[in-house]
Design a protein around this motif. Structure first.
Motif, PDB file in Angstrom:
ATOM      1  N   LYS A   9      28.028  43.617  22.259  1.00  0.00           N
ATOM      2  CA  LYS A   9      28.771  44.808  23.901  1.00  0.00           C
ATOM      3  C   LYS A   9      30.080  44.038  23.908  1.00  0.00           C
ATOM      4  CE  LYS A   9      25.842  46.049  27.202  1.00  0.00           C
ATOM      5  NZ  LYS A   9      25.547  45.681  28.487  1.00  0.00           N
ATOM      6  N   ILE A  10      30.553  45.489  24.041  1.00  0.00           N
ATOM      7  CA  ILE A  10      32.400  45.281  23.974  1.00  0.00           C
ATOM      8  C   ILE A  10      32.576  45.520  25.015  1.00  0.00           C
ATOM      9  CG2 ILE A  10      34.514  44.987  22.148  1.00  0.00           C
ATOM     10  CD1 ILE A  10      33.225  45.191  19.882  1.00  0.00           C
ATOM     11  N   LEU A  11      34.146  45.367  25.580  1.00  0.00           N
ATOM     12  CA  LEU A  11      34.849  45.832  27.004  1.00  0.00           C
ATOM     13  C   LEU A  11      36.060  46.049  26.855  1.00  0.00           C
ATOM     14  CD1 LEU A  11      34.243  47.020  29.714  1.00  0.00           C
ATOM     15  CD2 LEU A  11      35.134  44.790  31.018  1.00  0.00           C
ATOM     16  N   VAL A  12      36.720  47.673  26.358  1.00  0.00           N
ATOM     17  CA  VAL A  12      37.978  47.490  26.517  1.00  0.00           C
ATOM     18  C   VAL A  12      38.602  47.922  28.194  1.00  0.00           C
ATOM     19  CG1 VAL A  12      39.763  48.935  25.392  1.00  0.00           C
ATOM     20  CG2 VAL A  12      38.139  47.937  23.726  1.00  0.00           C
ATOM     21  N   MET A  13      39.697  47.145  28.492  1.00  0.00           N
ATOM     22  CA  MET A  13      40.616  47.719  29.864  1.00  0.00           C
ATOM     23  C   MET A  13      41.696  48.420  29.083  1.00  0.00           C
ATOM     24  SD  MET A  13      39.586  44.261  32.156  1.00  0.00           S
ATOM     25  CE  MET A  13      37.936  44.060  31.663  1.00  0.00           C
ATOM     26  N   ARG A  14      42.563  49.395  29.548  1.00  0.00           N
ATOM     27  CA  ARG A  14      43.197  50.162  29.836  1.00  0.00           C
ATOM     28  C   ARG A  14      43.169  51.438  30.525  1.00  0.00           C
ATOM     29  NH1 ARG A  14      48.300  49.345  26.327  1.00  0.00           N
ATOM     30  NH2 ARG A  14      49.648  50.325  27.996  1.00  0.00           N
ATOM     31  N   ASN A  15      43.567  50.716  31.868  1.00  0.00           N
ATOM     32  CA  ASN A  15      43.723  51.226  32.904  1.00  0.00           C
ATOM     33  C   ASN A  15      45.599  51.728  33.609  1.00  0.00           C
ATOM     34  OD1 ASN A  15      44.449  49.426  34.491  1.00  0.00           O
ATOM     35  ND2 ASN A  15      42.912  49.348  36.278  1.00  0.00           N
ATOM     36  N   GLU A  97      44.838  41.514  37.675  1.00  0.00           N
ATOM     37  CA  GLU A  97      43.553  41.852  38.658  1.00  0.00           C
ATOM     38  C   GLU A  97      42.225  41.875  37.527  1.00  0.00           C
ATOM     39  OE1 GLU A  97      43.731  44.315  41.710  1.00  0.00           O
ATOM     40  OE2 GLU A  97      42.192  45.176  40.794  1.00  0.00           O
ATOM     41  N   LEU A  98      43.200  42.554  36.367  1.00  0.00           N
ATOM     42  CA  LEU A  98      42.215  42.995  35.246  1.00  0.00           C
ATOM     43  C   LEU A  98      41.578  41.504  34.844  1.00  0.00           C
ATOM     44  CD1 LEU A  98      43.600  45.415  33.383  1.00  0.00           C
ATOM     45  CD2 LEU A  98      41.387  45.669  34.865  1.00  0.00           C
ATOM     46  N   HIS A  99      42.376  40.498  34.495  1.00  0.00           N
ATOM     47  CA  HIS A  99      42.700  38.879  34.478  1.00  0.00           C
ATOM     48  C   HIS A  99      41.595  38.506  35.095  1.00  0.00           C
ATOM     49  CE1 HIS A  99      46.468  38.827  31.661  1.00  0.00           C
ATOM     50  NE2 HIS A  99      45.814  39.584  30.755  1.00  0.00           N
ATOM     51  N   ILE A 100      41.593  38.907  36.363  1.00  0.00           N
ATOM     52  CA  ILE A 100      40.556  38.253  36.768  1.00  0.00           C
ATOM     53  C   ILE A 100      38.890  38.172  36.826  1.00  0.00           C
ATOM     54  CG2 ILE A 100      40.156  37.824  39.733  1.00  0.00           C
ATOM     55  CD1 ILE A 100      43.203  37.414  40.311  1.00  0.00           C
ATOM     56  N   LEU A 101      39.262  39.866  36.540  1.00  0.00           N
ATOM     57  CA  LEU A 101      38.310  40.680  36.959  1.00  0.00           C
ATOM     58  C   LEU A 101      37.549  40.162  35.696  1.00  0.00           C
ATOM     59  CD1 LEU A 101      38.694  43.988  37.957  1.00  0.00           C
ATOM     60  CD2 LEU A 101      37.000  42.878  38.331  1.00  0.00           C
ATOM     61  N   SER A 102      38.101  39.700  34.610  1.00  0.00           N
ATOM     62  CA  SER A 102      37.210  38.973  32.910  1.00  0.00           C
ATOM     63  C   SER A 102      37.140  38.288  33.290  1.00  0.00           C
ATOM     64  CB  SER A 102      38.272  39.138  31.897  1.00  0.00           C
ATOM     65  OG  SER A 102      38.876  38.677  31.770  1.00  0.00           O
ATOM     66  N   PHE A 103      37.180  37.440  33.853  1.00  0.00           N
ATOM     67  CA  PHE A 103      36.935  35.977  34.254  1.00  0.00           C
ATOM     68  C   PHE A 103      35.634  35.776  35.464  1.00  0.00           C
ATOM     69  CE2 PHE A 103      36.970  31.792  37.217  1.00  0.00           C
ATOM     70  CZ  PHE A 103      36.952  30.781  35.752  1.00  0.00           C
ATOM     71  N   LEU A 104      35.423  36.657  36.009  1.00  0.00           N
ATOM     72  CA  LEU A 104      34.683  36.052  37.075  1.00  0.00           C
ATOM     73  C   LEU A 104      33.299  36.877  36.314  1.00  0.00           C
ATOM     74  CD1 LEU A 104      36.283  37.486  40.373  1.00  0.00           C
ATOM     75  CD2 LEU A 104      35.503  35.125  39.918  1.00  0.00           C
ATOM     76  N   SER A 105      33.495  37.970  35.579  1.00  0.00           N
ATOM     77  CA  SER A 105      32.989  38.311  35.477  1.00  0.00           C
ATOM     78  C   SER A 105      31.209  37.995  34.695  1.00  0.00           C
ATOM     79  CB  SER A 105      32.540  39.419  34.291  1.00  0.00           C
ATOM     80  OG  SER A 105      33.466  40.793  35.061  1.00  0.00           O
ATOM     81  N   TRP A 117      48.783  35.937  34.640  1.00  0.00           N
ATOM     82  CA  TRP A 117      47.860  34.828  35.040  1.00  0.00           C
ATOM     83  C   TRP A 117      46.569  34.707  33.538  1.00  0.00           C
ATOM     84  CZ3 TRP A 117      44.399  34.213  40.158  1.00  0.00           C
ATOM     85  CH2 TRP A 117      45.174  33.553  40.950  1.00  0.00           C
ATOM     86  N   GLY A 118      47.597  35.204  32.598  1.00  0.00           N
ATOM     87  CA  GLY A 118      47.297  34.444  30.923  1.00  0.00           C
ATOM     88  C   GLY A 118      46.640  33.781  30.909  1.00  0.00           C
ATOM     89  N   PHE A 119      46.235  32.285  31.931  1.00  0.00           N
ATOM     90  CA  PHE A 119      46.142  31.775  31.584  1.00  0.00           C
ATOM     91  C   PHE A 119      43.579  31.389  31.598  1.00  0.00           C
ATOM     92  CE2 PHE A 119      46.898  31.389  35.797  1.00  0.00           C
ATOM     93  CZ  PHE A 119      45.622  31.118  36.529  1.00  0.00           C
ATOM     94  N   LEU A 120      43.426  32.638  32.176  1.00  0.00           N
ATOM     95  CA  LEU A 120      42.105  33.272  32.482  1.00  0.00           C
ATOM     96  C   LEU A 120      41.488  33.184  31.157  1.00  0.00           C
ATOM     97  CD1 LEU A 120      42.742  34.793  35.722  1.00  0.00           C
ATOM     98  CD2 LEU A 120      41.875  32.644  35.310  1.00  0.00           C
ATOM     99  N   LEU A 121      42.457  33.544  30.027  1.00  0.00           N
ATOM    100  CA  LEU A 121      42.363  33.822  29.197  1.00  0.00           C
ATOM    101  C   LEU A 121      41.189  33.186  27.458  1.00  0.00           C
ATOM    102  CD1 LEU A 121      45.329  36.985  28.466  1.00  0.00           C
ATOM    103  CD2 LEU A 121      42.204  37.619  29.542  1.00  0.00           C
ATOM    104  N   THR A 122      40.742  33.474  27.021  1.00  0.00           N
ATOM    105  CA  THR A 122      40.413  32.985  25.752  1.00  0.00           C
ATOM    106  C   THR A 122      41.124  32.684  25.141  1.00  0.00           C
ATOM    107  OG1 THR A 122      38.348  34.087  24.950  1.00  0.00           O
ATOM    108  CG2 THR A 122      37.939  32.575  26.526  1.00  0.00           C
TER     109      THR A 122
END
Length: 279
Positions: A9-15, A97-105, A117-122
């Motif tokens: 399952k892949i999620l793409v964010m572009r809002n 906000e999107l970075h936070i959402l991806s991390f909390l999810s 807040w790119g430090f939340l990315l892998t």
């Protein structure tokens, strides 16, 4: 390197705006080709959803407004995303906000740009788009390339588009006179003169197009010049603010050419195969 067989399952964010959304279409294709057994979900702005529904092989479209949300809303949305158990997400518009959402999810693989807040990315890459060294399509492909996604087809195309609307405009020259960035705005008076000269001197049929948010004077914050585009007896039809986003796409599909400033309809016309002169 990501094991494609394990990605389900892949999620793409572009809002953000629809023009920017269209520029990720080749990257969506790269994800589909590299992870052929994975479902693909999109998070887009509510206004972009009808257009996103015209993209091939998208399993789910989720809307999330591009604005600051309350902590309660963020936590609630993150919970919804977590329940869907995505294996991988790609964030195309750098957004705290999107970075936070991806991390909390609790999405295991989180791909994006190393700022806000790119430090939340892998997996992250430096955001060099402002340098303009290559087309944004290429920058987007660089991003998904971090996880091995690639495609040989870099075209921007919408093929699942209804073509029942605006058949009357076949053969027209479309003119789009507005842009949201005042630095890119060719004077509206010049667009008016252009439309009138195309109609009077060359005898061409012209349709003036644009959506509500486009028909705003960048300096004074008000709609301006719209009523001047069409005069009795001329081959000019004023369709400003009279179409939906998908309706605009179908109209442009029928036109022989679009003349526009640097704005979303340029990418929309390209996506439906209509030649473009971009100022």
């Amino acid at each position: 390197m990501i094991n494609a067989a394990k990605v389900k399952k892949i999620l793409v964010m572009r809002n953000d705006r629809f023009g920017e959304f269209l520029l990720i279409l080749p990257s969506l294709r790269a994800l589909q080709e590299t992870f052929p057994h994975a479902s693909l979900s999109l998070i887009v702005a509510p206004a972009v959803k009808p257009l996103a529904e015209c993209v091939e092989k998208i399993d789910k479209i989720i809307t999330w407004e591009n604005k600051r949300h309350s902590l309660r809303d963020v936590l609630g949305f993150a919970k919804q995303l977590k329940e869907q158990e995505f294996d991988l997400c790609v964030i195309f518009n750098p957004n705290k906000e999107l970075h936070i959402l991806s991390f909390l999810s609790r999405i295991p693989v989180r791909v994006g740009y190393g700022r806000k807040w790119g430090f939340l990315l892998t997996h992250k890459i430096k955001d060099n788009k402002a340098l303009g060294l290559k087309h944004e399509v290429e920058y987007n492909l660089d991003l998904v390339g971090l996880i091995g996604a690639k495609t040989n087809d870099k075209s921007i195309s919408l093929i699942n588009l209804p073509l029942t609307e605006h058949i009357v405009y076949a053969g027209y020259i479309a003119v789009h006179p507005y842009t949201s960035d005042k630095l890119k705005q060719w004077p509206v008076e010049r667009f008016i003169e252009l439309a009138q000269r195309l109609a009077r001197e060359l005898g061409l049929k012209v349709v003036v197009v644009g959506l509500v948010q486009d028909g705003v004077d960048a300096h004074q914050g008000r709609t301006t010049g719209i009523e001047e585009f069409a005069s009795p007896g001329e081959n000019i039809i004023n369709m400003l603010n009279k179409t939906s986003l998908v309706g605009l796409a179908t109209l442009l599909k029928r036109c022989r050419l679009l003349i526009s400033g640097d704005s979303g309809p340029v990418h929309l016309a390209a996506a439906v195969g209509t030649p473009v002169v971009a100022l």
